[in-house]
Design a protein around this motif. Structure first.
Motif, mmCIF file in Angstrom:
data_model
loop_
_atom_site.group_PDB
_atom_site.id
_atom_site.type_symbol
_atom_site.label_atom_id
_atom_site.label_comp_id
_atom_site.label_asym_id
_atom_site.label_seq_id
_atom_site.Cartn_x
_atom_site.Cartn_y
_atom_site.Cartn_z
ATOM 1 N N GLN A 371 17.207 -6.268 -41.121
ATOM 2 C CA GLN A 371 16.463 -7.332 -40.221
ATOM 3 C C GLN A 371 17.771 -7.815 -39.359
ATOM 4 O OE1 GLN A 371 13.450 -8.341 -41.000
ATOM 5 N NE2 GLN A 371 13.464 -9.035 -38.868
ATOM 6 N N LEU A 372 18.942 -7.854 -39.484
ATOM 7 C CA LEU A 372 19.855 -8.350 -38.646
ATOM 8 C C LEU A 372 19.939 -7.613 -37.213
ATOM 9 C CD1 LEU A 372 21.761 -10.757 -38.023
ATOM 10 C CD2 LEU A 372 23.676 -9.407 -39.049
ATOM 11 N N TYR A 373 20.007 -6.272 -37.761
ATOM 12 C CA TYR A 373 20.147 -5.501 -36.147
ATOM 13 C C TYR A 373 18.751 -5.226 -35.560
ATOM 14 C CZ TYR A 373 17.688 -1.296 -38.222
ATOM 15 O OH TYR A 373 16.949 -0.127 -38.710
ATOM 16 N N MET A 374 17.590 -5.676 -36.144
ATOM 17 C CA MET A 374 16.404 -5.766 -35.798
ATOM 18 C C MET A 374 16.429 -6.941 -34.688
ATOM 19 S SD MET A 374 14.162 -4.511 -38.783
ATOM 20 C CE MET A 374 12.442 -5.339 -37.827
ATOM 21 N N GLN A 375 16.884 -8.116 -35.299
ATOM 22 C CA GLN A 375 17.107 -9.276 -34.368
ATOM 23 C C GLN A 375 18.051 -9.187 -33.061
ATOM 24 O OE1 GLN A 375 14.270 -10.791 -36.437
ATOM 25 N NE2 GLN A 375 15.183 -12.396 -35.507
ATOM 26 N N PHE A 376 18.975 -8.517 -33.618
ATOM 27 C CA PHE A 376 19.980 -8.129 -32.473
ATOM 28 C C PHE A 376 19.355 -7.489 -31.132
ATOM 29 C CE2 PHE A 376 23.468 -5.841 -30.403
ATOM 30 C CZ PHE A 376 24.334 -6.892 -30.089
#
Length: 514
Positions: A371-376
């Protein structure tokens, strides 16, 4: 309840009236943020441009209302568009937008959803108007606003919230507008300020808010309206809405306190402007995150956003862009922080509190590591798109004959409220007493010298008016007389002894930047 039912216009009873009433009220609260922004921007500006920002915010709101009805809603949310980037014109003029379940939630009808989302667009455009501060012309800015809503805001809203938007389908978590609203306004405001260019160097000296009480009033109106902004994004009177309201309050309060503490270490005073700035930074960060993260994470969010938004105010000096009202530091940075927090702290059980989104994974705390790289990636896409396209639109409008975005140098010195180059900008003033200090024939000083001066001019002496025109103007004295003969300890009506007042014909420089 089926999300895809299309014949529900004949069966409005399928919607809970409490949910419908709550979102109508939430939309009204979001609309109330418009005057809050006007007061905030007015208080943060110099007195000579205070009313122009209220006008710009108000007029941008009117432009967005028409644009959203005309084709904005269709470009953002038409369900038949499948390209993932922008909608089509199926709902042009709100055609076929009635009582079917909305594309955002089956809890409310589409007509109500379109109204609520219109207010989001209006607030975003109003935030962007801060980029005009003290040198932007009004009418070209309104032309820009219509085009910007069409080619920047509508695509960003489609990406994040449309059922066919690429970010929505990919699984990006953006609750109430970290991308479309916050990054959209913050990065676009930075781009607009870049195209406008820096204010004159004299105008940059001693710049500070002219009315801090107005800044406070605007901030607390915004805080109040923001509860409708964030709580209403649950699209129903449910526990997720309450959770979003709680998280918004926590992030705002911690953001304001942290910003104040950081400023105190330099200035050794408690700044009201600092508290308001931190509060808004916390609310901005809560916008994309308040419906996803637990309350303990909202405390961390407020602390981090208050600190990082404070530090981000220095960025404009590094890049040389005159972002006068810190749209980038407050909105873009705050929105980025909130979106990244979703990648770390979003919890599926909180998302499910609305009774609709029961299968959305959370972030790292739920072991959803991707999820974090998607948000980034989403942050990078929205930031780059908003800045580049806004700069192109602004430059394009600026090249249209008669649509030059920036006021003349003389207009900037006079102030946007009085600029009359070719076309009058405003012609009115936020504070009427500004008029009084422009000419010594308009006021009556006291004391023997004053009485003699006014008597020579046929004037009538008054015993309750101080002989000095209205105070410092952002650290630049109004008159040479004030600069040389200010006596702070004396009360009103106490004329410094041995001082000869200027003659009646001598002018006060007022707001003219001298």
């Amino acid at each position: 309840m089926s999300h895809n039912t299309r014949d529900s216009a004949a069966n409005p009873s399928q919607f809970d009236r409490g949910d419908v009433a709550f979102i109508i009220l939430a939309g009204a609260l979001v609309s109330f943020m418009i005057p809050g922004l006007g007061f905030l921007y007015s208080g943060l500006s110099r007195r000579k441009s205070a009313l122009s920002l209220i006008w710009a915010v108000s007029a941008a709101n009117a432009v967005v209302i028409f644009q959203w009805f005309f084709w904005g809603y269709s470009l953002a949310f038409s369900s038949s568009a499948t390209n993932g980037f922008i909608g089509n014109l199926r709902n042009f003029g709100l055609q076929d937008v009635l009582g079917e379940p909305s594309p955002g939630s089956p809890l409310i009808p589409e007509l109500l959803y379109s109204f609520y989302q219109m207010e989001f667009g209006a607030v975003t455009a109003a935030i962007l108007m801060g980029g005009l501060a003290e040198r932007g012309r009004m009418i070209p800015a309104m032309v820009f606003t219509f085009v910007w809503m069409t080619v920047v805001y509508c695509p960003l809203a489609c990406w994040a919230w449309s059922t066919n938007g690429w970010a929505f389908k990919w699984g990006v978590l953006d609750y109430a507008g970290g991308g479309p609203v916050e990054i959209g306004s913050g990065m676009s405001g930075l781009a607009y300020a870049w195209v406008l260019g820096r204010r004159g160097e004299k105008q940059l000296l001693n710049f500070r808010p002219h009315d801090v009480s107005m800044v406070g009033l605007g901030t607390f109106i915004l805080w109040f309206g923001w509860l409708g902004f964030n709580a209403g994004s649950a699209f129903g009177a449910n526990l997720r809405a309450v959770y979003a309201a709680w998280n918004s309050m926590l992030a705002a309060s911690l953001g304001g306190i942290v910003w104040c503490l950081l400023d105190y270490r330099y200035e050794r005073k408690w700044s009201m402007v600092g508290f308001c700035s931190g509060t808004i930074g916390g609310l901005v960060a809560a916008t994309p995150a308040s419906g996803f993260i637990p309350t303990w994470a909202a405390v961390i969010l407020g602390i981090v956003s208050g600190a990082l938004c404070n530090f981000a105010t220095k960025f404009k000096f590094l890049i040389g862009i005159d972002d006068a009202l810190d749209l980038f530091a407050e909105h873009a940075v705050g929105g980025i922080i909130g979106l990244l927090f979703n990648g770390l702290f979003a919890k599926s059980n909180i998302i499910a509190l609305d009774g609709v989104n029961t299968s959305i994974p959370g972030g790292w705390v739920d072991h959803n590591w991707k999820q974090l790289y998607m948000q980034f990636a989403y942050v990078c896409a929205t930031s780059g798109y908003a800045f580049v396209v806004t700069a192109l639109v602004a430059k394009g409008v600026d090249l249209i004959p008669g649509m030059r975005l920036r006021a003349s140098e003389r207009g900037e010195i006079l102030g946007m409220d009085e600029d009359q180059a070719r076309f009058v900008q405003i012609g009115e003033f936020a504070s009427d007493y500004v008029e009084v200090c422009r000419d010594y024939t308009d006021w009556t000083p006291t004391g023997t010298s004053s009485e003699k001066t006014l008597s020579d001019a046929g004037g009538e002496a008054s015993h309750d008016i101080h002989p000095v025109a209205a105070g410092d103007r952002h650290g630049v004295p109004d008159t040479s007389f004030h600069r040389e003969h200010t006596h702070p300890k004396k009360g009103r009506g106490d004329e410094p002894s041995g001082v000869d007042l200027p003659t009646v014909s001598e002018k006060s420089n007022g707001d003219r930047g001298s």
